[in-house]
Design a protein around this motif. Structure first.
Motif, short mmCIF file in Angstrom:
data_model
loop_
_atom_site.label_atom_id
_atom_site.label_comp_id
_atom_site.label_asym_id
_atom_site.label_seq_id
_atom_site.Cartn_x
_atom_site.Cartn_y
_atom_site.Cartn_z
N LYS A 1 0.82 -1.22 0.00
CA LYS A 1 0.00 0.00 0.00
C LYS A 1 0.85 1.27 0.00
CE LYS A 1 -3.83 -2.31 2.36
NZ LYS A 1 -4.75 -2.30 3.53
N GLN A 2 1.86 1.29 -0.88
CA GLN A 2 2.78 2.42 -0.96
C GLN A 2 2.47 3.34 -2.13
OE1 GLN A 2 6.47 0.22 -1.07
NE2 GLN A 2 6.84 0.56 1.10
N ILE A 3 1.43 3.03 -2.90
CA ILE A 3 1.09 3.85 -4.06
C ILE A 3 -0.07 4.78 -3.70
CG2 ILE A 3 0.30 3.87 -6.45
CD1 ILE A 3 1.54 1.11 -6.77
N ASP A 4 0.14 6.07 -3.88
CA ASP A 4 -0.91 7.06 -3.68
C ASP A 4 -1.68 7.18 -4.99
OD1 ASP A 4 -2.54 9.23 -3.26
OD2 ASP A 4 -1.01 10.44 -2.26
N TRP A 5 -2.78 6.44 -5.11
CA TRP A 5 -3.50 6.37 -6.38
C TRP A 5 -4.10 7.71 -6.78
CZ3 TRP A 5 -2.41 2.58 -9.43
CH2 TRP A 5 -2.04 1.34 -8.90
N LYS A 6 -4.43 8.56 -5.80
CA LYS A 6 -5.00 9.86 -6.13
C LYS A 6 -4.01 10.72 -6.89
CE LYS A 6 -8.31 10.16 -2.30
NZ LYS A 6 -8.73 10.93 -1.10
N LYS A 7 -2.72 10.49 -6.67
CA LYS A 7 -1.69 11.24 -7.38
C LYS A 7 -1.14 10.46 -8.56
CE LYS A 7 1.15 13.72 -4.92
NZ LYS A 7 2.18 14.13 -3.94
N ALA A 8 -1.21 9.15 -8.47
CA ALA A 8 -0.65 8.31 -9.54
C ALA A 8 -1.54 8.32 -10.78
CB ALA A 8 -0.48 6.88 -9.05
N ILE A 9 -2.85 8.31 -10.58
CA ILE A 9 -3.77 8.23 -11.72
C ILE A 9 -3.67 9.46 -12.63
CG2 ILE A 9 -6.21 8.22 -12.37
CD1 ILE A 9 -6.70 6.30 -10.05
N PRO A 10 -3.67 10.69 -12.11
CA PRO A 10 -3.57 11.85 -13.01
C PRO A 10 -2.29 11.85 -13.86
CG PRO A 10 -4.32 12.55 -10.86
CD PRO A 10 -3.90 11.12 -10.71
N ILE A 11 -1.18 11.43 -13.28
CA ILE A 11 0.08 11.51 -14.01
C ILE A 11 0.24 10.36 -15.01
CG2 ILE A 11 1.69 10.13 -12.58
CD1 ILE A 11 3.52 12.68 -12.64
N THR A 12 -0.56 9.30 -14.84
CA THR A 12 -0.49 8.18 -15.79
C THR A 12 -1.67 8.17 -16.75
OG1 THR A 12 -1.63 6.72 -14.19
CG2 THR A 12 0.78 6.71 -14.17
N PHE A 13 -2.73 8.90 -16.43
CA PHE A 13 -3.95 8.86 -17.25
C PHE A 13 -3.68 9.26 -18.70
CE2 PHE A 13 -7.79 10.96 -18.92
CZ PHE A 13 -8.67 9.88 -18.88
N MET A 14 -2.99 10.39 -18.89
CA MET A 14 -2.70 10.86 -20.24
C MET A 14 -1.51 10.15 -20.87
SD MET A 14 -4.85 12.95 -21.48
CE MET A 14 -3.84 13.53 -22.86
N SER A 15 -0.67 9.58 -20.03
CA SER A 15 0.55 8.96 -20.55
C SER A 15 0.26 7.70 -21.36
CB SER A 15 1.50 8.62 -19.39
OG SER A 15 0.99 7.57 -18.59
N VAL A 16 -0.77 6.96 -20.98
CA VAL A 16 -1.07 5.70 -21.66
C VAL A 16 -1.46 5.92 -23.13
CG1 VAL A 16 -2.59 3.69 -21.72
CG2 VAL A 16 -1.67 4.49 -19.55
N PRO A 17 -2.46 6.76 -23.44
CA PRO A 17 -2.78 6.99 -24.86
C PRO A 17 -1.64 7.68 -25.60
CG PRO A 17 -4.02 8.51 -23.47
CD PRO A 17 -3.40 7.49 -22.56
N MET A 18 -0.88 8.55 -24.91
CA MET A 18 0.21 9.24 -25.56
C MET A 18 1.35 8.28 -25.88
SD MET A 18 -0.74 12.27 -26.16
CE MET A 18 0.78 13.10 -26.58
N ALA A 19 1.59 7.31 -25.00
CA ALA A 19 2.61 6.29 -25.27
C ALA A 19 2.22 5.47 -26.49
CB ALA A 19 2.80 5.39 -24.05
N TYR A 20 0.94 5.13 -26.58
CA TYR A 20 0.45 4.38 -27.75
C TYR A 20 0.61 5.22 -29.02
CZ TYR A 20 -2.61 1.59 -30.72
OH TYR A 20 -3.12 0.83 -31.75
N LEU A 21 0.27 6.50 -28.91
CA LEU A 21 0.38 7.39 -30.06
C LEU A 21 1.84 7.51 -30.50
CD1 LEU A 21 -0.97 9.41 -32.00
CD2 LEU A 21 -0.63 11.18 -30.27
N GLY A 22 2.75 7.65 -29.54
CA GLY A 22 4.16 7.73 -29.88
C GLY A 22 4.66 6.47 -30.54
#
Length: 249
Positions: free
Chosen positions: A65-86
Motif C-alpha cells: 500500500k505504498q502507491i498514492d493512487w490519487k496522485k498516480a492516476i492523473p500523471i499516468t492517465f494521459m501517458s497511456v494513450p500518448m505512449a500508444y500514439l508515440g
C-alpha cells in the motif's frame, strides 16, 4: 542466437540493478543501440524487458500500500494513450536513432544529477501537484516513451524528485506504475505497426535473461551504493547516445 553476448549483458544489468531496486531499462536500450539491429526490434525488446523487470516491483508496492493512487492516476492517465500514439508514429530508422541519441544524452544528464532524497512530507511542494500539470507532464513523457521504446521512469523519477513532488519512496512507487502502463501501451502500439520480421529467438532469450537476472538480484541484498550504480548507468547511456549520434548524424 546471433550476438549471444547481449544475453550476458542483459542478465548482468538486470541482476545488478534489481539488487539495488532499479530496473535498468535505459541500459537495455543503450546496449541494443550499439548493435546493428532493426530499430523496431530494439524498441519492442526494450519495452518488453521493462515490463518483466518492473511488474514485480509494482506488485510489491501495491501489496504494501505504498502507491498514492490519487496522485498516480492523473500523471499516468494521459501517458497511456500518448505512449500508444508515440509508438504508432511512423518514423524512419535514421530519425529514430537521432531521437534516441538525444534522448539517451538527456537521460544520462538526469541520471548523473544527485537529487536530495532526505526530504520528508513537510518539504513537498504542493504547487507542483495540479491535475492538469501532472497530466501534461505524464503525457509528454508518455509520448516520448512510446516513440523511443522506454518506460519513461528515467525521466519521470528525477524530475519529480527535483520538484519535490512527493517523498522519494512514493515517487519510486508512482514511477514503477508509470513505467509498467506506458511500456504495455507502447508494446501494443509498436506491435500493430511492425513492418519487418522480428528475431523471436533473440527477443525471448533476452526476456529470459532479464527475468533470471532480475529475480536473482531482487533476492540478494548487496551493499552497492545506488548513486554509484546510477552514475555508472549515466556513463553507459551517455556513451551509447553519443555513439548513436555520430553513427547516424
Amino acid at each position: 542466437m546471433e550476438h549471444w553476448e547481449i544475453f550476458l549483458f542483459f542478465l548482468i544489468i538486470a541482476f545488478v540493478y534489481s539488487s539495488v531496486g532499479f530496473g535498468g531499462g535505459s541500459s537495455y536500450l543503450a546496449v541494443l543501440a550499439m548493435y546493428n539491429l532493426p530499430y523496431q526490434e530494439i524498441r519492442l525488446t526494450a519495452l518488453i524487458c521493462n515490463v518483466i523487470v518492473v511488474v514485480g516491483g509494482v506488485y510489491i508496492y501495491i501489496r504494501n500500500k505504498q502507491i498514492d493512487w490519487k496522485k498516480a492516476i492523473p500523471i499516468t492517465f494521459m501517458s497511456v494513450p500518448m505512449a500508444y500514439l508515440g509508438a504508432i508514429v511512423k518514423i524512419s530508422q535514421e530519425t529514430f536513432f537521432l531521437i534516441l541519441g538525444v534522448t539517451l544524452i538527456i537521460a544520462a544528464i538526469l541520471l548523473w544529477i544527485k537529487t536530495d532524497t532526505r526530504y520528508d512530507e513537510k518539504s513537498i511542494d504542493v504547487s507542483k501537484q495540479s491535475v492538469s500539470g501532472n497530466s501534461m507532464l505524464g503525457g509528454g513523457i508518455g509520448f516520448l516513451s512510446g516513440l523511443v521504446g522506454i518506460g519513461g521512469g528515467i525521466f519521470l523519477s528525477p524530475l519529480l524528485n527535483l520538484m519535490k513532488w512527493d517523498t522519494p519512496r512514493k515517487i519510486a512507487a508512482v514511477s514503477s506504475v508509470f513505467i509498467l502502463v506506458n511500456s504495455i501501451s507502447g508494446i501494443f502500439g509498436q506491435a500493430s505497426q511492425l513492418t519487418v520480421g522480428i528475431d523471436s529467438v533473440r527477443v525471448i532469450s533476452l526476456c529470459l535473461a532479464v527475468f533470471i537476472g532480475g529475480q536473482t538480484g531482487s533476492r540478494i541484498s548487496l551493499k552497492w551504493n545506488p548513486l554509484v550504480i546510477k552514475r555508472m548507468t549515466a556513463v553507459l547511456v551517455l556513451v551509447a547516445g553519443v555513439n548513436v549520434l555520430i553513427k547516424y548524424w
